[in-house]
Design a protein around this motif. Structure first.
Motif, short mmCIF file in Angstrom:
data_model
loop_
_atom_site.label_atom_id
_atom_site.label_comp_id
_atom_site.label_asym_id
_atom_site.label_seq_id
_atom_site.Cartn_x
_atom_site.Cartn_y
_atom_site.Cartn_z
N ARG A 1 0.71 -1.35 0.17
CA ARG A 1 0.21 0.05 -0.08
C ARG A 1 0.63 1.13 0.02
O ARG A 1 0.93 2.10 0.89
CB ARG A 1 -1.14 -0.08 1.16
CG ARG A 1 -1.82 -1.25 1.08
CD ARG A 1 -2.95 -0.85 2.00
NE ARG A 1 -3.84 -1.97 1.40
CZ ARG A 1 -5.20 -1.95 1.83
NH1 ARG A 1 -5.50 -1.38 2.94
NH2 ARG A 1 -6.12 -2.62 1.15
N ILE A 2 1.64 1.52 -1.15
CA ILE A 2 2.40 2.57 -1.21
C ILE A 2 1.73 3.52 -2.24
O ILE A 2 1.09 2.80 -3.33
CB ILE A 2 3.78 2.30 -1.53
CG1 ILE A 2 3.77 1.39 -2.82
CG2 ILE A 2 4.51 1.68 -0.31
CD1 ILE A 2 5.43 0.95 -3.09
N ASP B 1 -3.44 -1.57 -7.92
CA ASP B 1 -3.99 -2.35 -6.73
C ASP B 1 -5.66 -2.58 -7.01
O ASP B 1 -6.49 -1.71 -6.84
CB ASP B 1 -3.97 -1.42 -5.72
CG ASP B 1 -4.61 -1.98 -4.34
OD1 ASP B 1 -4.79 -3.08 -4.34
OD2 ASP B 1 -4.29 -1.53 -3.27
N SER C 1 -8.17 -2.46 -4.28
CA SER C 1 -8.82 -0.97 -4.16
C SER C 1 -10.07 -0.87 -5.21
O SER C 1 -10.96 -0.48 -4.64
CB SER C 1 -7.77 0.18 -4.27
OG SER C 1 -6.98 0.07 -3.35
N GLY D 1 -12.75 2.34 5.03
CA GLY D 1 -11.59 1.88 4.06
C GLY D 1 -12.04 2.33 2.71
O GLY D 1 -12.94 3.29 2.46
N VAL D 2 -11.75 1.80 1.70
CA VAL D 2 -11.92 2.03 0.44
C VAL D 2 -13.48 2.04 0.23
O VAL D 2 -14.16 2.69 -0.19
CB VAL D 2 -11.22 1.22 -0.39
CG1 VAL D 2 -11.58 1.46 -2.23
CG2 VAL D 2 -9.56 1.26 -0.38
N ASP E 1 -14.94 3.92 11.87
CA ASP E 1 -13.70 3.07 11.60
C ASP E 1 -12.86 3.01 12.77
O ASP E 1 -12.74 4.19 13.70
CB ASP E 1 -13.18 3.50 10.49
CG ASP E 1 -11.80 2.48 9.92
OD1 ASP E 1 -11.11 2.21 10.68
OD2 ASP E 1 -12.33 1.98 8.80
N ARG F 1 -9.79 2.82 12.85
CA ARG F 1 -8.44 3.84 12.67
C ARG F 1 -8.81 5.23 12.57
O ARG F 1 -9.60 5.49 11.99
CB ARG F 1 -7.90 3.59 11.06
CG ARG F 1 -7.37 2.07 10.91
CD ARG F 1 -6.76 1.78 9.60
NE ARG F 1 -7.81 1.99 8.59
CZ ARG F 1 -7.87 2.79 7.61
NH1 ARG F 1 -6.91 3.86 7.35
NH2 ARG F 1 -8.92 2.78 6.74
N GLY G 1 -1.61 0.37 6.54
CA GLY G 1 -2.69 0.98 6.36
C GLY G 1 -4.02 0.11 6.65
O GLY G 1 -4.96 0.57 6.67
N GLN H 1 -16.39 -1.84 22.17
CA GLN H 1 -16.86 -1.51 20.87
C GLN H 1 -18.17 -1.63 20.36
O GLN H 1 -19.04 -0.90 20.22
CB GLN H 1 -15.86 -1.99 19.80
CG GLN H 1 -16.08 -1.31 18.22
CD GLN H 1 -15.31 -2.05 17.17
OE1 GLN H 1 -14.99 -3.17 17.37
NE2 GLN H 1 -14.42 -1.18 16.53
P1 NAD Z 1 -9.82 -3.32 4.56
O1 NAD Z 1 -10.71 -3.76 3.59
O2 NAD Z 1 -8.75 -4.14 5.15
O3 NAD Z 1 -10.87 -2.83 5.77
C1 NAD Z 1 -11.97 -2.12 5.76
C2 NAD Z 1 -12.10 -1.20 6.99
O4 NAD Z 1 -12.48 -1.90 8.01
C3 NAD Z 1 -10.72 -0.70 7.15
O5 NAD Z 1 -10.62 0.89 7.02
C4 NAD Z 1 -10.44 -0.90 8.72
O6 NAD Z 1 -9.60 0.15 9.38
C5 NAD Z 1 -11.71 -1.29 9.14
N1 NAD Z 1 -11.92 -1.92 10.34
C6 NAD Z 1 -11.23 -3.22 10.52
N2 NAD Z 1 -11.55 -3.68 11.76
C7 NAD Z 1 -12.49 -2.71 12.25
C8 NAD Z 1 -13.31 -2.61 13.46
N3 NAD Z 1 -13.31 -3.46 14.53
N4 NAD Z 1 -14.15 -1.66 13.67
C9 NAD Z 1 -14.37 -0.76 12.57
N5 NAD Z 1 -13.55 -0.72 11.34
C10 NAD Z 1 -12.73 -1.74 11.40
O7 NAD Z 1 -9.29 -1.90 4.25
P2 NAD Z 1 -9.09 -1.21 2.86
O8 NAD Z 1 -10.40 -0.50 2.70
O9 NAD Z 1 -8.42 -2.03 1.97
O10 NAD Z 1 -7.94 -0.12 3.15
C11 NAD Z 1 -7.66 0.49 4.33
C12 NAD Z 1 -6.78 1.87 4.21
O11 NAD Z 1 -5.48 1.28 3.29
C13 NAD Z 1 -7.41 2.67 3.68
O12 NAD Z 1 -6.99 4.02 4.26
C14 NAD Z 1 -7.16 3.14 2.28
O13 NAD Z 1 -6.80 4.06 1.71
C15 NAD Z 1 -5.60 2.57 2.40
N6 NAD Z 1 -4.86 1.90 1.00
C16 NAD Z 1 -3.89 2.43 0.49
C17 NAD Z 1 -3.62 2.09 -0.83
C18 NAD Z 1 -2.25 2.48 -1.57
O14 NAD Z 1 -1.79 3.58 -0.86
N7 NAD Z 1 -1.65 1.89 -2.34
C19 NAD Z 1 -4.13 0.88 -1.48
C20 NAD Z 1 -5.36 0.23 -0.72
C21 NAD Z 1 -5.65 0.63 0.43
#
Ligand code: NAD
Length: 365
Positions: free
Chosen positions: A120-121, A128, A131, A174-175, A195, A197, A225, A238
Motif C-alpha cells: 500500500r504505497i 491495486d 482497491s 476504508g476504500v 472506523d 483507524r 494502512g 466497541q
Molecule cells: P480493509 O478492506 O482491510 O478493511 C476495511 C476497513 O475496516 C478498514 O478501514 C479498517 O480500518 C476497518 N476495520 C477493521 N476492523 C475494524 C473494527 N473492528 N471496527 C471498525 N472498523 C474496522 O481496508 P481497505 O479498505 O482495503 O484499506 C484500508 C486503508 O488502506 C485505507 O485507508 C486505504 O486508503 C488504504 N489503502 C492504500 C493503498 C495505497 O496507498 N496503495 C491501497 C489500498 C488501500
C-alpha cells in the motif's frame, strides 16, 4: 511473449482479467494475447471486440499455456495442470496459509504474483485491484440496500406526503466504506460512519457524513494502512458503544475486515432484534465470517424483520466496469514487469522492484 486470458469458471463470476481496449495496448506493445472463447461475454465484451483489438481467440488450453497468465479468481487444480511450466501467474490467490494450488504452480517452476499482496504505497495505487474492486463493492452495496429498503433514501416532500431521509450507518471507512458513504450521500441519506483507524475521521467528514466517535482505550491502526485485531476487552466495549447508534439505523453497510483474520463482530443479534422492521444490513465482510453473526455468505435472509445481504462478490454485479478497472490495474503492473530488449520483450527480475517483490510467492528452498 504470450499472455493468456481464460474464462473465469468460479460460479457467479462474471468478470474477466482484461478487456479489448487494454488488449489493444498490450498487442501494440508487441505482446501476443490469447483469449479463451467467451471469456468476456458476461462482462459485455464479446469475442469479436478482442479480435478487433488484435487478440487471438482460443480454447481453454490455449489461454492457459502461456508465459503470463492473467486471472481474476484463484486458479483451480485442473487449470494448474494446463499452465505452462516456468510461466508467471498474475491474479488473486484468495488464501493466507498453506495452499496446494499454489504449491502445484511452484512445483511447475512457475512464479506466482499474488495481487492481494500489493504493497500500500502511492506508486502501487494504480495497480491495486483490491482497491479498485472494493470501491465498486462499496457503491454496489448501497444500491443493493436502497433496492431492498422499503422506504426512500432521500427526504421527500410531495403532495401525497413527506418522507424522512434514511439513516445509513457505515462501519469500516476504508476504500469500500468511503465509497458506500459517498453513494448513500448522493442518494440523499443521512450517513454516520465509524472506523477503528482514527485517521478516517477527516475522510468521513469530507464526504458529508457524521463520524461516530468511540473511546476504546486502544488504537486499531495496524501495519501498512490496515487495521489490527482489537483486544477482547476493546471488542466488547466497541460492540456495546456501537449498539446505541446502530439501533437507530435503517440501513447498515458493514465493511470491517482484517487481512487473514475473521471479520470483527460489530452488529450483534441483540441489535438486529431491536432494529426497525424493514431495515437492511449489507455485510461486505460476509466472505470472512461477517460483521454480523446472522449474515450468511452468498445468501440474502430475513431475521427479526431485517434483511441481511451476504453477497460476497459485489464487483461481479458491475462486471463491465469492474473488469475494466481490473484490466487497467494489471496493465499498469505489467509496465513495471516487462521490458523491451533487442530480441523483443522480456520479463524483468521480479525481485528487483519492491512492488513485484512483495507480491511474489516463491518456492521454499
Ligand atoms: P480493509 O478492506 O482491510 O478493511 C476495511 C476497513 O475496516 C478498514 O478501514 C479498517 O480500518 C476497518 N476495520 C477493521 N476492523 C475494524 C473494527 N473492528 N471496527 C471498525 N472498523 C474496522 O481496508 P481497505 O479498505 O482495503 O484499506 C484500508 C486503508 O488502506 C485505507 O485507508 C486505504 O486508503 C488504504 N489503502 C492504500 C493503498 C495505497 O496507498 N496503495 C491501497 C489500498 C488501500
Amino acid at each position: 511473449m504470450k499472455i493468456g486470458i481464460p474464462l473465469e469458471t468460479r460460479p457467479g463470476e462474471t468478470r474477466v482479467a482484461s478487456i479489448p481496449e487494454v488488449v489493444k495496448r498490450l498487442v501494440s506493445q508487441g505482446l501476443e494475447v490469447m483469449v479463451e472463447a467467451g471469456a468476456g461475454e458476461r462482462a459485455g465484451y464479446p469475442d469479436a471486440e478482442y479480435v478487433a483489438a488484435g487478440a487471438q481467440i482460443t480454447d481453454r488450453a490455449g489461454a492457459l499455456d502461456v508465459d503470463l497468465l492473467l486471472k481474476v479468481r484463484r486458479a483451480e487444480p485442473a487449470e494448474v495442470e494446463a499452465m505452462r511450466p516456468g510461466g508467471v501467474y498474475v491474479g488473486l490467490i484468495e488464501s493466507c496459509g498453506e495452499d496446494p494450488v499454489i504449491a502445484a504452480m511452484l512445483a511447475k517452476g512457475m512464479r506466482v504474483l499474488a495481487l492481494e499482496r500489493m504493497p500500500r504505497i502511492s506508486r502501487a495505487q494504480a495497480m491495486d485491484v483490491l482497491s479498485s474492486q472494493a470501491n465498486i463493492a462499496g457503491y454496489r452495496a448501497v444500491i443493493e440496500a436502497a433496492a431492498r429498503y422499503g422506504r426512500f433514501f432521500p427526504m421527500m416532500m410531495t403532495a401525497a406526503g413527506s418522507a424522512k431521509p434514511a439513516r445509513v450507518v457505515v462501519l469500516g471507512a476504508g476504500v469500500a466504506g468511503l465509497q458506500a458513504i459517498a453513494t448513500a450521500r448522493r442518494l440523499g441519506a443521512e450517513v454516520l460512519a465509524y472506523d477503528v483507524r482514527p485517521e478516517t475521521r477527516e475522510q468521513i467528514l469530507s464526504l458529508g457524513a457524521k463520524p461516530i466517535d468511540l473511546d476504546l482505550g486502544e488504537s486499531g491502526a495496524g501495519e501498512g494502512g490496515y487495521a489490527r485485531e482489537l483486544s477482547d476487552e476493546a471488542k466488547a466495549r466497541q460492540q456495546a458503544a456501537l449498539a446505541e447508534v446502530l439501533l437507530k439505523a435503517h440501513v447498515i453497510i458493514t465493511t470491517a475486515q482484517i487481512p487473514c483474520r475473521p471479520a470483527p463482530v460489530l452488529v450483534s443479534e441483540a441489535v438486529v432484534e431491536r432494529m426497525r422492521p424493514g431495515s437492511v444490513i449489507v455485510d461486505l465482510a460476509a466472505a470472512s465470517g461477517g460483521n454480523c453473526p446472522l449474515t450468511i455468505a452468498d445468501e440474502i435472509v430475513e431475521r427479526h424483520g431485517v434483511t441481511l445481504v451476504g453477497i460476497t462478490n459485489f464487483p461481479a454485479l458491475v462486471p463491465a466496469d469492474a473488469s475494466s478497472f481490473y484490466a487497467r490495474n494489471i496493465l499498469n503492473l505489467l509496465e513495471i514487469m516487462v521490458e523491451r530488449v533487442e530480441t523483443g520483450l522480456e520479463l524483468k527480475d521480479l525481485t528487483a522492484d519492491e512492488i513485484t517483490a512483495a507480491m511474489l510467492i516463491q518456492a521454499r528452498s
